[in-house]
Scaffold this motif. Structure first.
Motif, mmCIF file in Angstrom:
data_model
loop_
_atom_site.group_PDB
_atom_site.id
_atom_site.type_symbol
_atom_site.label_atom_id
_atom_site.label_comp_id
_atom_site.label_asym_id
_atom_site.label_seq_id
_atom_site.Cartn_x
_atom_site.Cartn_y
_atom_site.Cartn_z
ATOM 1 N N LEU A 148 18.203 -18.427 -29.622
ATOM 2 C CA LEU A 148 16.997 -18.434 -30.371
ATOM 3 C C LEU A 148 17.491 -17.573 -31.802
ATOM 4 O O LEU A 148 18.273 -16.934 -31.931
ATOM 5 C CB LEU A 148 15.856 -17.615 -29.697
ATOM 6 C CG LEU A 148 16.180 -16.018 -29.257
ATOM 7 C CD1 LEU A 148 15.886 -15.269 -30.689
ATOM 8 C CD2 LEU A 148 15.025 -15.738 -28.483
ATOM 9 N N GLU A 150 15.919 -15.443 -34.926
ATOM 10 C CA GLU A 150 14.658 -14.755 -35.318
ATOM 11 C C GLU A 150 13.675 -15.428 -36.263
ATOM 12 O O GLU A 150 14.342 -16.279 -37.024
ATOM 13 C CB GLU A 150 15.236 -13.372 -35.824
ATOM 14 C CG GLU A 150 15.880 -12.434 -34.927
ATOM 15 C CD GLU A 150 16.329 -11.299 -35.471
ATOM 16 O OE1 GLU A 150 15.624 -10.650 -36.238
ATOM 17 O OE2 GLU A 150 17.096 -10.539 -34.538
ATOM 18 N N LYS A 204 28.337 -19.124 -26.402
ATOM 19 C CA LYS A 204 27.440 -18.410 -27.020
ATOM 20 C C LYS A 204 28.116 -17.675 -28.314
ATOM 21 O O LYS A 204 27.697 -17.759 -29.516
ATOM 22 C CB LYS A 204 26.740 -17.269 -26.356
ATOM 23 C CG LYS A 204 26.144 -16.324 -27.069
ATOM 24 C CD LYS A 204 24.829 -16.837 -27.719
ATOM 25 C CE LYS A 204 24.289 -15.835 -28.779
ATOM 26 N NZ LYS A 204 23.046 -15.994 -29.233
ATOM 27 N N ASN A 208 28.171 -18.846 -32.640
ATOM 28 C CA ASN A 208 27.618 -17.937 -33.632
ATOM 29 C C ASN A 208 29.059 -17.742 -34.574
ATOM 30 O O ASN A 208 28.939 -17.738 -35.611
ATOM 31 C CB ASN A 208 27.392 -16.496 -33.134
ATOM 32 C CG ASN A 208 25.745 -16.451 -32.649
ATOM 33 O OD1 ASN A 208 24.994 -17.428 -33.185
ATOM 34 N ND2 ASN A 208 25.275 -15.339 -32.311
HETATM 35 C C1 UGA Z 1 21.636 -16.477 -35.149
HETATM 36 C C2 UGA Z 1 21.927 -17.712 -34.632
HETATM 37 O O1 UGA Z 1 21.693 -18.659 -35.558
HETATM 38 C C3 UGA Z 1 21.348 -18.060 -33.390
HETATM 39 O O2 UGA Z 1 21.412 -19.375 -32.823
HETATM 40 C C4 UGA Z 1 21.597 -17.082 -32.305
HETATM 41 O O3 UGA Z 1 20.713 -17.206 -30.963
HETATM 42 C C5 UGA Z 1 21.236 -15.646 -32.828
HETATM 43 O O4 UGA Z 1 21.930 -15.532 -33.955
HETATM 44 C C6 UGA Z 1 21.450 -14.640 -31.532
HETATM 45 O O5 UGA Z 1 22.965 -14.402 -31.265
HETATM 46 O O6 UGA Z 1 20.824 -13.967 -31.133
HETATM 47 P P1 UGA Z 1 19.737 -15.203 -36.447
HETATM 48 O O7 UGA Z 1 20.507 -13.973 -36.288
HETATM 49 O O8 UGA Z 1 18.203 -15.009 -36.106
HETATM 50 O O9 UGA Z 1 20.319 -16.144 -35.365
HETATM 51 O O10 UGA Z 1 19.843 -15.707 -37.843
HETATM 52 P P2 UGA Z 1 20.495 -17.079 -38.712
HETATM 53 O O11 UGA Z 1 19.297 -17.683 -38.854
HETATM 54 O O12 UGA Z 1 21.588 -17.395 -37.886
HETATM 55 O O13 UGA Z 1 20.738 -16.385 -39.919
HETATM 56 C C7 UGA Z 1 21.931 -15.544 -39.942
HETATM 57 C C8 UGA Z 1 21.979 -14.877 -41.325
HETATM 58 O O14 UGA Z 1 22.894 -15.743 -42.223
HETATM 59 C C9 UGA Z 1 20.965 -14.558 -42.218
HETATM 60 O O15 UGA Z 1 21.300 -13.242 -43.200
HETATM 61 C C10 UGA Z 1 20.808 -15.643 -43.417
HETATM 62 O O16 UGA Z 1 20.327 -15.312 -44.548
HETATM 63 C C11 UGA Z 1 22.253 -16.252 -43.503
HETATM 64 N N1 UGA Z 1 22.308 -17.559 -43.735
HETATM 65 C C12 UGA Z 1 21.895 -18.643 -43.011
HETATM 66 C C13 UGA Z 1 22.989 -17.766 -45.058
HETATM 67 O O17 UGA Z 1 23.567 -16.846 -45.718
HETATM 68 N N2 UGA Z 1 23.176 -19.117 -45.368
HETATM 69 C C14 UGA Z 1 22.731 -20.351 -44.687
HETATM 70 O O18 UGA Z 1 22.886 -21.310 -44.937
HETATM 71 C C15 UGA Z 1 22.297 -19.949 -43.510
#
Ligand code: UGA
Length: 434
Positions: A148, A150, A204, A208
């Protein structure tokens, strides 16, 4: 089915509520009495769109309860372990204290035939280490990682893009029990992938690690773009049209943060070292370093924009959460940029639609302002660090001009319309732009 969920943090609270919403009878168990109290009255302990609704519905239906009493797990067919695995205080490895404590607390209440399903993100090999204790109670351990995001946690839990269940050689029946738990998603065509325990754990962390690498890849291209006059956003658009590459997670900016990606790539490196395969994922250190360098770059752009020094300058920092639709400030690049500017003597004012309370607890030295326009009023420079719609779409340059005489804007997420800001007389700087 009767289910128990051990650990009611981000993962567990959402999982418990989502499982109740698809018809299961669920008890969520956590050692934190305050969290249990809040959840019991339908209050989400963190900001997550849609969670409040399914919590309230579940509680009203009588199918969802929360308690601190582990004996409530007795009688559940499946026990999900969803506790946190933070980075160790003195190293990169994952701290498994909570996983071990959860399993120990659960053991006295297991009945023969129960399934224990690990959901926490753990170093590969953890499940094999836990299995004998669970088998001694006549139960079976499976590993069922969670993917998932956030901000989309409810949707991702109810309608995941895939389900992965790792089972031991003799655990096929336990895998089928999970098939029953997730029957509604499977009926809609969600792939259900059965693997061994180690593969499930690795899926997993590999996912990531790949996502983190993709972000750092584009941020590395941003570094090259900055010295060549190229435009990293156009570059991302152009390579993203190749379906083998894909445009998602090619957003250059101040990089990734949060409670998952940073600690997961570090724990993966640490585990690989333990396995004698450190070199296989040595690139993850580079991924981490590129990511952290982008925060320096954002600070540098503000300093340059203000003519070389930020001392006593008012800087409006738009965003504190690690990403929009979240109040999570764990390892938040946004907040880190604010802290660095504060350290350089700037008068930093941080605003965020959801994350101010969490940010203040972590960094009480910063000034916080809930109202976006008040944060901007009189600022010498603005920096956008979390791409909430309030900042990215809804802040018109002309409006900002009416609030301050400062004309410096740094776009830490490449989310603003650069041409519009420049046309309105602002000195705009993005990440990986000419
Ligand atoms: C991430 C993974 O996307 C999920 O699939 C996973 O389940 C989760 O970790 C987990 O291990 O529980 P999340 O931490 O909610 O999810 O956030 P993301 O949407 O992945 O974003 C992570 C970071 O990357 C954020 O700071 C976002 O701003 C940054 N990001 C994202 C970028 O800098 N560029 C992008 O193109 C996308």
């Amino acid at each position: 089915m009767r289910l128990s969920v051990i650990g009611c943090g981000y993962l567990g609270a959402v999982h418990a509520a989502a499982m109740a919403s698809i018809g299961h009878e669920v008890v969520g168990i956590d050692v934190d009495a305050r969290k249990v109290e809040a959840l019991s009255v339908g209050e989400a302990p963190f900001y997550e769109p849609g969670l409040g609704e399914i919590l309230s519905e579940g509680i009203a239906s009588g199918r969802l309860t929360f308690t601190t009493d582990f004996s409530a797990a007795k009688g559940a067919a499946v026990h999900f372990v969803a506790v946190g695995t933070p980075q160790q205080k003195d190293g990169y490895a994952a701290d498994l204290t909570y996983v071990n404590a959860a399993v120990d607390a659960l053991l006295p209440y297991l009945s023969p035939g129960d399934v224990v399903a690990g959901k926490s993100t753990v170093p590969v090999g953890t499940a094999a280490g836990l299995a004998p204790r669970i088998e001694a109670a006549g139960s079976t351990l499976v590993w069922n990682p969670e993917f998932l995001r956030e901000g989309f946690a409810v949707q991702d839990t109810i309608d995941p893009d895939r389900l992965v269940v790792g089972v031991a050689a003799d655990g096929v029946v336990a895998g089928d029990v999970l098939r029953e738990v997730y029957a509604p998603a499977i009926a809609k065509g969600t792939p259900f992938i059965v693997t061994d325990l180690a593969t499930a754990e690795l899926v997993k962390v590999a996912a990531n690690a790949f996502l983190a690498t993709k972000i750092s890849f584009i941020n590395a291209m941003a570094e090259i773009a900055e010295v060549t006059g190229a435009d990293v956003t156009q570059l991302a658009d152009a390579i993203g049209h190749d379906v083998r590459i894909g445009r998602r997670f090619l957003g250059a900016g101040i990089g990734f943060g949060g409670g998952c990606l940073p600690k997961d790539i570090r724990a993966f490196s640490a585990r690989a070292e333990e396995l004698g395969r450190g070199e296989s994922v040595a690139f993850l250190r580079e991924v981490d370093e590129i990511n952290l360098r982008r925060r320096d770059r954002a600070v540098q752009l503000v300093v340059e924009g203000l003519g070389g020094a930020v001392f006593e300058k008012k800087i409006a920092v738009l965003g504190a959460a690690f990403k929009p639709h979240s109040d999570d400030v764990r390892d938040s690049p946004a907040l880190d940029v604010a802290v660095r500017l504060h350290g350089l003597g700037a008068k930093v004012v941080v605003t965020d639609p959801q994350a101010i309370d969490n940010a203040r607890r972590l960094h009480p030295q910063l000034t916080y302002e809930a109202a976006r326009d008040e944060a901007i009023r009189g600022a010498d420079a603005i920096i956008l660090v979390t791409e909430w719609d309030e900042y990215r779409r809804e802040l018109a340059p002309e409006h900002a001009s009416s609030l301050t005489d400062g004309r410096v804007i740094v776009d830490g997420r490449n989310g603003l319309d650069a041409a519009a800001w420049r046309a309105a007389g602002w000195r705009y700087a993005g990440m990986g732009w000419p």
